[in-house]
Every structure is written in structure tokens, then in C-alpha cells.
Design a protein around this motif. Structure first.
Motif, PDB file in Angstrom:
ATOM      1  N   UNK A   1      17.375  13.916  -3.338  1.00 51.38           N
ATOM      2  CA  UNK A   1      15.831  13.434  -3.678  1.00 51.38           C
ATOM      3  C   UNK A   1      15.295  13.403  -2.352  1.00 51.38           C
ATOM      4  N   UNK A   2      14.065  13.249  -2.164  1.00 57.43           N
ATOM      5  CA  UNK A   2      13.165  13.314  -0.842  1.00 57.43           C
ATOM      6  C   UNK A   2      12.341  12.096  -0.851  1.00 57.43           C
ATOM      7  N   UNK A   3      12.332  11.296   0.127  1.00 60.40           N
ATOM      8  CA  UNK A   3      11.401  10.058   0.056  1.00 60.40           C
ATOM      9  C   UNK A   3      10.235  10.018   1.171  1.00 60.40           C
ATOM     10  N   UNK A   4       9.016   9.856   0.532  1.00 56.36           N
ATOM     11  CA  UNK A   4       7.980  10.017   1.390  1.00 56.36           C
ATOM     12  C   UNK A   4       7.074   8.687   1.605  1.00 56.36           C
ATOM     13  N   UNK A   5       6.888   8.292   2.596  1.00 55.80           N
ATOM     14  CA  UNK A   5       5.806   7.242   2.928  1.00 55.80           C
ATOM     15  C   UNK A   5       4.706   7.627   3.797  1.00 55.80           C
ATOM     16  N   UNK A   6       3.431   7.554   3.413  1.00 56.86           N
ATOM     17  CA  UNK A   6       2.203   8.094   4.247  1.00 56.86           C
ATOM     18  C   UNK A   6       1.206   7.289   3.838  1.00 56.86           C
ATOM     19  N   UNK A   7       0.111   7.667   4.336  1.00 60.96           N
ATOM     20  CA  UNK A   7      -1.319   6.759   4.192  1.00 60.96           C
ATOM     21  C   UNK A   7      -1.784   7.350   2.698  1.00 60.96           C
ATOM     22  N   UNK A   8      -2.401   6.611   1.913  1.00 59.30           N
ATOM     23  CA  UNK A   8      -2.815   6.869   0.744  1.00 59.30           C
ATOM     24  C   UNK A   8      -4.393   7.554   0.644  1.00 59.30           C
ATOM     25  N   UNK A   9      -4.584   8.717   0.205  1.00 63.11           N
ATOM     26  CA  UNK A   9      -6.047   8.850   0.310  1.00 63.11           C
ATOM     27  C   UNK A   9      -6.624   8.326  -0.631  1.00 63.11           C
ATOM     28  N   UNK A  10      -5.962   7.609  -1.854  1.00 67.21           N
ATOM     29  CA  UNK A  10      -6.752   7.208  -2.882  1.00 67.21           C
ATOM     30  C   UNK A  10      -6.943   5.619  -2.652  1.00 67.21           C
ATOM     31  N   UNK A  11      -6.865   5.045  -1.518  1.00 72.68           N
ATOM     32  CA  UNK A  11      -6.859   3.789  -1.341  1.00 72.68           C
ATOM     33  C   UNK A  11      -8.280   3.169  -1.436  1.00 72.68           C
ATOM     34  N   UNK A  12      -8.293   1.964  -1.690  1.00 76.19           N
ATOM     35  CA  UNK A  12      -9.611   1.334  -1.930  1.00 76.19           C
ATOM     36  C   UNK A  12     -10.229   1.137  -0.606  1.00 76.19           C
ATOM     37  N   UNK A  13      -9.159   1.005   0.387  1.00 74.93           N
ATOM     38  CA  UNK A  13      -9.485   0.877   1.639  1.00 74.93           C
ATOM     39  C   UNK A  13     -10.346   1.968   2.218  1.00 74.93           C
ATOM     40  N   UNK A  14     -10.062   3.268   1.995  1.00 78.46           N
ATOM     41  CA  UNK A  14     -10.503   4.295   2.179  1.00 78.46           C
ATOM     42  C   UNK A  14     -11.877   4.338   1.767  1.00 78.46           C
ATOM     43  N   UNK A  15     -12.095   4.061   0.515  1.00 77.03           N
ATOM     44  CA  UNK A  15     -13.252   4.047  -0.304  1.00 77.03           C
ATOM     45  C   UNK A  15     -14.510   3.251   0.028  1.00 77.03           C
ATOM     46  N   UNK A  16     -13.837   1.964   0.664  1.00 71.31           N
ATOM     47  CA  UNK A  16     -14.491   0.917   1.215  1.00 71.31           C
ATOM     48  C   UNK A  16     -14.942   1.233   2.729  1.00 71.31           C
ATOM     49  N   UNK A  17     -14.163   1.634   3.468  1.00 74.76           N
ATOM     50  CA  UNK A  17     -14.486   1.633   4.896  1.00 74.76           C
ATOM     51  C   UNK A  17     -14.907   2.943   5.545  1.00 74.76           C
ATOM     52  N   UNK A  18     -14.720   4.189   4.688  1.00 71.49           N
ATOM     53  CA  UNK A  18     -15.041   5.498   4.977  1.00 71.49           C
ATOM     54  C   UNK A  18     -14.264   5.863   6.412  1.00 71.49           C
ATOM     55  N   UNK A  19     -15.215   6.225   7.156  1.00 64.11           N
ATOM     56  CA  UNK A  19     -14.465   6.854   8.481  1.00 64.11           C
ATOM     57  C   UNK A  19     -13.843   5.738   9.389  1.00 64.11           C
ATOM     58  N   UNK A  20     -14.129   4.546   9.173  1.00 64.70           N
ATOM     59  CA  UNK A  20     -13.222   3.468   9.829  1.00 64.70           C
ATOM     60  C   UNK A  20     -11.876   2.999   9.016  1.00 64.70           C
ATOM     61  N   UNK A  21     -11.527   3.753   8.119  1.00 65.55           N
ATOM     62  CA  UNK A  21     -10.159   3.634   7.399  1.00 65.55           C
ATOM     63  C   UNK A  21      -8.974   3.411   8.468  1.00 65.55           C
ATOM     64  N   UNK A  22      -8.218   2.753   8.213  1.00 69.13           N
ATOM     65  CA  UNK A  22      -7.183   2.557   9.165  1.00 69.13           C
ATOM     66  C   UNK A  22      -6.078   3.949   9.084  1.00 69.13           C
ATOM     67  N   UNK A  23      -6.328   4.533   8.101  1.00 67.61           N
ATOM     68  CA  UNK A  23      -5.357   5.868   7.830  1.00 67.61           C
ATOM     69  C   UNK A  23      -5.755   7.008   8.870  1.00 67.61           C
ATOM     70  N   UNK A  24      -7.022   6.787   9.046  1.00 68.92           N
ATOM     71  CA  UNK A  24      -7.686   8.136   9.892  1.00 68.92           C
ATOM     72  C   UNK A  24      -7.227   7.670  11.478  1.00 68.92           C
ATOM     73  N   UNK A  25      -6.213   8.182  12.036  1.00 70.58           N
ATOM     74  CA  UNK A  25      -5.586   8.037  13.326  1.00 70.58           C
ATOM     75  C   UNK A  25      -5.822   9.249  14.024  1.00 70.58           C
ATOM     76  N   UNK A  26      -5.524   9.363  15.411  1.00 74.89           N
ATOM     77  CA  UNK A  26      -5.786  10.363  16.066  1.00 74.89           C
ATOM     78  C   UNK A  26      -4.722  11.593  15.867  1.00 74.89           C
ATOM     79  N   UNK A  27      -3.580  11.185  15.300  1.00 76.92           N
ATOM     80  CA  UNK A  27      -2.601  12.417  15.039  1.00 76.92           C
ATOM     81  C   UNK A  27      -2.419  12.581  13.608  1.00 76.92           C
TER      82      UNK A  27
END
Length: 357
Positions: A247-273
Motif C-alpha cells: 500500500x501507498x499512503x498519501x497526505x497532501x493539501x486538498x484542492x476540494x477544501x472549503x477553505x480553498x473555495x472560501x479564501x481563494x488565492x489566500x488559501x493555506x495550501x498555496x505555498x511557495x513550494x
């Protein structure tokens, strides 16, 4: 007080201020529906451009390249966001694939210049609050998939992108025969200083004989998937390293997050790397193309909520869980990929496995 916070106070008052910021969008009455409508309108209003037109109107940085959708090959581009790290001095564009919905940075970083995104100092990642919160997230994610990761007795584990070894230390304690690999020699040196039985290696997957030989029962990617400029190539290699039933386990930021839909370009998942942004709708496409048999997801309700250090009233706890599950899984995406049918039969009994064949 910011304009957004002022507006929130006008609508909701201060009764939700004690709830962690990441969970507020899931517990405030009516907000989930409002944010979903807002997202659909954003998609409808965003133009869909031909690849050549997008290239002609978009500046290309020295370390960047234009790319098309890695998951489905679609060339059209739908510009969506322009995140900016004001203090760090970075800015980039995020587009949406109009065919499959995948979100990715475009222009993206050339693979040979990926190291330009990372600092050389790692002392801040070794101890203190960061290490504690990361290890807590590791434990919560492992526990979310039940017995699959509860005991490592007699099982081999590879941590891809192991960094300074925070997870490898936990894997040791759970009994795994563990190894890690990372492209940063500084991180690997720091990892090996803290490890007892596990061993971290510097280099690419194919460069380290002990890793390239494969035969791993578990491979983990902690906050690594969003940083891969060639995910199809990497996941094909990772699939080849898994033993039958692996098995392979993945943890990553979620592009379906309500936070993304709420905060847009200010979403915490948009980081420099971060380069690419996955959801429970796009991860299966990646896994299907790279030879996996199935995938299961575990909703993310928030670290402090799951660890019970934030205690919500029962009414809000039910609303949080319901809205997270309805809206795509929370701000982080937790996925368990099954290498083959044997893996599904061995580990999928208590999980909702989505077959990929």
C-alpha cells in the motif's frame, strides 16, 4: 481587524472565534452551501484559453516551463488563482484543467530547478512545536486507516521525501523495518542523527540500491505529492517498488477544501513550494494511470479536533463531520492506494475502497 474578519463578525458574531480557523467554514450555518455556490460561479466565470493564447499572455520565469494537464493531457487552460507570498517574495499562477478539474501551477517549475524553491537551513524542523504538530498529524493519519499501519512487525516501509526523519522515528516505534529517501543531504544527515534502526538515504529512487531493489510493504508520502513536478513518472517508480499486497499512503493539501473555495488565492495550501493540487476526484486518475488497483480516503476533520485538544459542542461536532464528508474531505487529503487485488483483499475490509480498473 481584517475586512474578511469584520464581515464574518457582522454575519456570525463572535460565537465561532474559539473554533480553529480551518474548521469555521465547516461549522458556521449555511456557509458550506454558500461556498460551494461561490466556487461554481468562479469556475463558470473563469475564461478557458487555448494553450498558445495562455502562453502569449503569461510571463515565464527563469526556472519555469509551461505545462499541460499531467492527468488527462488536456492543453486548454483555465486561469483561477494568483497566490502571493508577500513576505517571502514569491508569486505564481494556478490554472484548472477544464476537462478533468485538476488544479496546477502554470508556468510550473522545471524539474532541474526544483531545488531553487528550498532553503538550506533545517534546524527549525528538528524540534519544538513544528515537530510535535507534524508527529501528531502522522499518528492521526495512520490511525485513520486502522490496522493497515498500526503495526509494522515483519513489514518493510519506505518514506519518500523523508526530510529530517520525523515520521521515520514513529515508524521505528511501530515496528517497521523502515528506510527513507530525500534529495536533500542536509535533511538526510539530520534524520540519521535521530534514528535508531531506520536509515535515511540521499538521492533519487533509482540511485540508492537498497531502495531501488523494492519489495516494500508500505510507502508513505507526507506533504510530498504537491511538490512533484512529474507525478506520473514518480508514481510509476513507486508502484514498481511495492511488494505484492503493498500500500501507498498519501497526505497532501486538498484542492476540494472549503477553505480553498472560501479564501481563494489566500488559501493555506498555496505555498511557495507547492506545484500541484489534488482532490478525491483527481487522485484516482493519477493512481489509475500508474498501475494501482484501488484507493480509499479518510476525511480530515482538523488535527486539534481529532486529537480532542479542541472540544466542540456536540451540535457543532456533528455539523463539522457532516460538512467535511459532504464537501470533499477537509483541508488535507488522506489517501491509501492499493498496489493490487491482493492489497485490497488484505487491507480493504473496513475501508470504502474505490476500484480503479
Amino acid at each position: 481587524m481584517s475586512v474578511k474578519r469584520t464581515l464574518s463578525r457582522v454575519v456570525y458574531g463572535s460565537r465561532y472565534d474559539r473554533i480553529p480557523r480551518g474548521q469555521r467554514v465547516y461549522v458556521r450555518p449555511g456557509e458550506r452551501i454558500a461556498r460551494e455556490i461561490q466556487w461554481r460561479l468562479r469556475i463558470r466565470r473563469a475564461p478557458v484559453l487555448r494553450f498558445q493564447d495562455y502562453r502569449e499572455r503569461t510571463l515565464l520565469g527563469e526556472i519555469e516551463e509551461f505545462v499541460t494537464c499531467h492527468l488527462c493531457g488536456e492543453t486548454r487552460q483555465q486561469p483561477m488563482f494568483q497566490p502571493t507570498g508577500d513576505k517571502q517574495g514569491w508569486s505564481y499562477r494556478v490554472v484548472r484543467c477544464p476537462a478533468c478539474g485538476f488544479l496546477y501551477r502554470n508556468p510550473n517549475i522545471r524539474p532541474d530547478r526544483l531545488g531553487d524553491l528550498y532553503a538550506t537551513g533545517y534546524d527549525g524542523f528538528l524540534t519544538g512545536r513544528y515537530a510535535v504538530s507534524r508527529q501528531r498529524r502522522h499518528r492521526l493519519t495512520m490511525d485513520a486507516f486502522g490496522p493497515v499501519l498500526s503495526s509494522g512487525q515483519g513489514r518493510r516501509l519506505l518514506d519518500f521525501g523523508c526530510g529530517t526523519g520525523l515520521f521515520l522515528r514513529l515508524a521505528e516505534r511501530r515496528g517497521f523495518d523502515a528506510a527513507g529517501i530525500d534529495r536533500s543531504p542536509d535533511s538526510v544527515a539530520a534524520a540519521n542523527e535521530r534514528l535508531t534502526s531506520a536509515k535515511a538515504h540521499a538521492g533519487a529512487l533509482e540511485d540508492v540500491p537498497a531502495v531501488a531493489a523494492g519489495g516494500f510493504d508500505v510507502i508513505t508520502l507526507w506533504s510530498v505529492l504537491a511538490r512533484l513536478p512529474r507525478p506520473i513518472d514518480d508514481f510509476r517508480r513507486l508502484r514498481s517498488l511495492l511488494a505484492p499486497g503493498g500500500v501507498l499512503l498519501v497526505l497532501t493539501v486538498n484542492a476540494a477544501s472549503l477553505q480553498l473555495k472560501a479564501y481563494g488565492s489566500g488559501w493555506s495550501g498555496f505555498t511557495g513550494n507547492h506545484l500541484m493540487f489534488y482532490s478525491a476526484e483527481t487522485v484516482p486518475a493519477l493512481l489509475r494511470r500508474t498501475g494501482f488497483a484501488g484507493v480509499a480516503f479518510a476525511p480530515f476533520y482538523g488535527d486539534t479536533v481529532e486529537a480532542s485538544t479542541t472540544r466542540l459542542p456536540e451540535r457543532l461536532s456533528r455539523r463539522l463531520r457532516r460538512n467535511v464528508e459532504i464537501s470533499g474531505g477537509g483541508n488535507m487529503l488522506r489517501a491509501l492506494a492499493f498496489a493490487d487485488d491482493e492489497a485490497v483483499e488484505r487491507w480493504g475490509a473496513n475501508l470504502q475502497v474505490r476500484r480503479l480498473s
